[in-house]
Write an enzyme that holds these catalytic residues in place. Structure first.
Site, PDB file in Angstrom:
ATOM      1  N   ASN A   1     -13.109  -3.033   2.629  1.00  0.00           N
ATOM      2  CA  ASN A   1     -14.131  -1.985   2.677  1.00  0.00           C
ATOM      3  C   ASN A   1     -15.009  -2.001   1.423  1.00  0.00           C
ATOM      4  O   ASN A   1     -14.501  -2.162   0.313  1.00  0.00           O
ATOM      5  CB  ASN A   1     -13.459  -0.615   2.785  1.00  0.00           C
ATOM      6  CG  ASN A   1     -12.589  -0.489   4.029  1.00  0.00           C
ATOM      7  OD1 ASN A   1     -12.936  -1.008   5.081  1.00  0.00           O
ATOM      8  ND2 ASN A   1     -11.459   0.194   3.900  1.00  0.00           N
TER       9      ASN A   1
ATOM     10  N   HIS B   1      -7.167  -5.606   2.415  1.00  0.00           N
ATOM     11  CA  HIS B   1      -5.990  -5.063   3.111  1.00  0.00           C
ATOM     12  C   HIS B   1      -5.390  -6.138   4.011  1.00  0.00           C
ATOM     13  O   HIS B   1      -6.109  -6.763   4.798  1.00  0.00           O
ATOM     14  CB  HIS B   1      -6.393  -3.890   4.013  1.00  0.00           C
ATOM     15  CG  HIS B   1      -6.915  -2.699   3.297  1.00  0.00           C
ATOM     16  ND1 HIS B   1      -6.153  -1.574   3.055  1.00  0.00           N
ATOM     17  CD2 HIS B   1      -8.140  -2.426   2.776  1.00  0.00           C
ATOM     18  CE1 HIS B   1      -6.888  -0.667   2.432  1.00  0.00           C
ATOM     19  NE2 HIS B   1      -8.095  -1.156   2.246  1.00  0.00           N
TER      20      HIS B   1
ATOM     21  N   ASP C   1       0.850  -1.194   0.000  1.00  0.00           N
ATOM     22  CA  ASP C   1       0.000   0.000   0.000  1.00  0.00           C
ATOM     23  C   ASP C   1       0.891   1.251   0.000  1.00  0.00           C
ATOM     24  O   ASP C   1       1.896   1.319   0.710  1.00  0.00           O
ATOM     25  CB  ASP C   1      -0.905  -0.004   1.242  1.00  0.00           C
ATOM     26  CG  ASP C   1      -2.034   0.997   1.147  1.00  0.00           C
ATOM     27  OD1 ASP C   1      -3.201   0.574   1.068  1.00  0.00           O
ATOM     28  OD2 ASP C   1      -1.753   2.220   1.139  1.00  0.00           O
ATOM     29  N   ILE C   2       0.483   2.235  -0.814  1.00  0.00           N
ATOM     30  CA  ILE C   2       1.297   3.444  -0.980  1.00  0.00           C
ATOM     31  C   ILE C   2       1.240   4.338   0.266  1.00  0.00           C
ATOM     32  O   ILE C   2       2.114   5.169   0.488  1.00  0.00           O
ATOM     33  CB  ILE C   2       0.812   4.219  -2.233  1.00  0.00           C
ATOM     34  CG1 ILE C   2       1.900   5.118  -2.778  1.00  0.00           C
ATOM     35  CG2 ILE C   2      -0.451   4.995  -1.965  1.00  0.00           C
ATOM     36  CD1 ILE C   2       1.564   5.690  -4.150  1.00  0.00           C
TER      37      ILE C   2
ATOM     38  N   GLN D   1     -14.427   2.838   1.599  1.00  0.00           N
ATOM     39  CA  GLN D   1     -13.804   2.443   0.319  1.00  0.00           C
ATOM     40  C   GLN D   1     -13.469   3.692  -0.480  1.00  0.00           C
ATOM     41  O   GLN D   1     -14.318   4.575  -0.648  1.00  0.00           O
ATOM     42  CB  GLN D   1     -14.749   1.533  -0.482  1.00  0.00           C
ATOM     43  CG  GLN D   1     -14.092   0.956  -1.722  1.00  0.00           C
ATOM     44  CD  GLN D   1     -14.988  -0.037  -2.475  1.00  0.00           C
ATOM     45  OE1 GLN D   1     -16.175  -0.174  -2.173  1.00  0.00           O
ATOM     46  NE2 GLN D   1     -14.415  -0.704  -3.466  1.00  0.00           N
TER      47      GLN D   1
ATOM     48  N   HIS E   1     -10.512  -4.993  -3.190  1.00  0.00           N
ATOM     49  CA  HIS E   1      -9.186  -5.314  -2.653  1.00  0.00           C
ATOM     50  C   HIS E   1      -9.315  -5.686  -1.197  1.00  0.00           C
ATOM     51  O   HIS E   1     -10.247  -5.257  -0.510  1.00  0.00           O
ATOM     52  CB  HIS E   1      -8.211  -4.142  -2.826  1.00  0.00           C
ATOM     53  CG  HIS E   1      -8.732  -2.840  -2.303  1.00  0.00           C
ATOM     54  ND1 HIS E   1      -9.622  -2.065  -3.001  1.00  0.00           N
ATOM     55  CD2 HIS E   1      -8.520  -2.192  -1.129  1.00  0.00           C
ATOM     56  CE1 HIS E   1      -9.925  -0.988  -2.303  1.00  0.00           C
ATOM     57  NE2 HIS E   1      -9.282  -1.046  -1.152  1.00  0.00           N
TER      58      HIS E   1
HETATM   59  P1  AMP Z   1      -9.798   1.589   0.515  1.00  0.00           P
HETATM   60  O1  AMP Z   1      -9.915   2.868   1.316  1.00  0.00           O
HETATM   61  O2  AMP Z   1     -10.240   0.372   1.276  1.00  0.00           O
HETATM   62  O3  AMP Z   1     -10.490   1.712  -0.834  1.00  0.00           O
HETATM   63  O4  AMP Z   1      -8.263   1.374   0.270  1.00  0.00           O
HETATM   64  C1  AMP Z   1      -7.567   1.935  -0.799  1.00  0.00           C
HETATM   65  C2  AMP Z   1      -6.101   1.793  -0.467  1.00  0.00           C
HETATM   66  O5  AMP Z   1      -5.378   1.891  -1.656  1.00  0.00           O
HETATM   67  C3  AMP Z   1      -5.564   2.849   0.495  1.00  0.00           C
HETATM   68  O6  AMP Z   1      -4.975   2.226   1.630  1.00  0.00           O
HETATM   69  C4  AMP Z   1      -4.524   3.596  -0.345  1.00  0.00           C
HETATM   70  O7  AMP Z   1      -3.408   3.995   0.407  1.00  0.00           O
HETATM   71  C5  AMP Z   1      -4.163   2.556  -1.392  1.00  0.00           C
HETATM   72  N1  AMP Z   1      -3.704   3.075  -2.661  1.00  0.00           N
HETATM   73  C6  AMP Z   1      -4.294   4.028  -3.426  1.00  0.00           C
HETATM   74  N2  AMP Z   1      -3.577   4.241  -4.553  1.00  0.00           N
HETATM   75  C7  AMP Z   1      -2.514   3.387  -4.509  1.00  0.00           C
HETATM   76  C8  AMP Z   1      -1.410   3.139  -5.360  1.00  0.00           C
HETATM   77  N3  AMP Z   1      -1.231   3.802  -6.515  1.00  0.00           N
HETATM   78  N4  AMP Z   1      -0.509   2.200  -4.972  1.00  0.00           N
HETATM   79  C9  AMP Z   1      -0.670   1.532  -3.815  1.00  0.00           C
HETATM   80  N5  AMP Z   1      -1.688   1.732  -2.965  1.00  0.00           N
HETATM   81  C10 AMP Z   1      -2.597   2.652  -3.292  1.00  0.00           C
END
Ligand code: AMP
Ligand code: ZN
Length: 138
Positions: free
Chosen positions: A88, A103, A32-33, A95, A101
C-alpha cells in the site's frame, strides 16, 4: 538513513523486538501484529523509504525476489492454499505505516476473508478506457 520516530526503522534495526522470520543485510521480515491470516508477514527494508516512490529500483527488485522465495517457503511450511502479496502507498490506498513494506499473506480455504482483496468494480465507457490508456502509454 533511519527516521527518528519511525516504528519500522526501530523494528528493522532490532531496537524494538519483533517476531522475525527472516533477516539479511537489506531486509527484516516479521510477523504482522494484527494479521489477516495465520502467517501474515511484512518485508521491511532496513533503510527508511516512505513508500514505493522513494524506494530505489534495485531494492524494489530485491524485495520482489525475496517475496517470491518466501511465498514458496511459507506455502510449504504453513500448507496454505494460496497467497496474496500486497503493498500500500498513501493513506488513500490504506497505508498506515509510512515506511515501505510488502505484505505476505498466506490464504486458506476457510480463512474468513473474501476471495479477493476487496474493491468496487467500475463500469467505464470505451471513451474513458481510451482516455486512460492514452495517458498511460509512453
Ligand atoms: P499498511 O496498512 O499497509 O501500512 O500496513 C501496516 C501493517 O503493519 C498493518 O498490517 C499492521 O498490523 C502492521 N503493524 C503495525 N505495527 C506493527 C508492529 N509493531 N509489529 C508488527 N506489525 C505491525
Ligand atoms: Zn522507517
Amino acid at each position: 538513513m533511519k527516521e527518528e520516530n519511525c516504528i519500522f526503522c526501530k523494528i528493522a534495526s532490532g531496537e524494538i523486538p519483533s517476531k522475525t522470520i527472516y533477516e539479511d543485510n537489506e531486509f527484516r521480515v516479521i510477523l504482522d501484529i494484527s494479521p489477516a491470516s495465520k502467517g501474515h508477514a511484512l518485508i521491511i527494508p532496513k533503510e527508511h523509504y516512505a513508500d514505493i516512490y522513494e524506494l530505489p529500483e534495485d531494492m524494489a527488485g530485491h524485495a520482489m525476489i525475496l517475496a517470491k522465495k518466501l511465498a514458496a517457503h511459507m506455502t510449504a511450511a504453513l500448507k496454505c492454499d494460496g497467497f496474496n502479496i500486497v503493498q500500500n502507498n498513501g493513506e488513500v490506498a490504506g497505508q498506515t505505516v509510512f515506511h515501505f513494506h510488502m505484505h505476505l499473506i498466506p490464504r486458506y480455504q476457510e480463512d474468513g476473508n473474501q476471495d479477493k482483496l476487496c474493491w468496487n468494480h467500475l463500469e467505464l465507457s470505451q471513451e474513458e478506457l481510451e482516455d486512460i490508456c492514452e495517458k498511460l502509454q509512453q
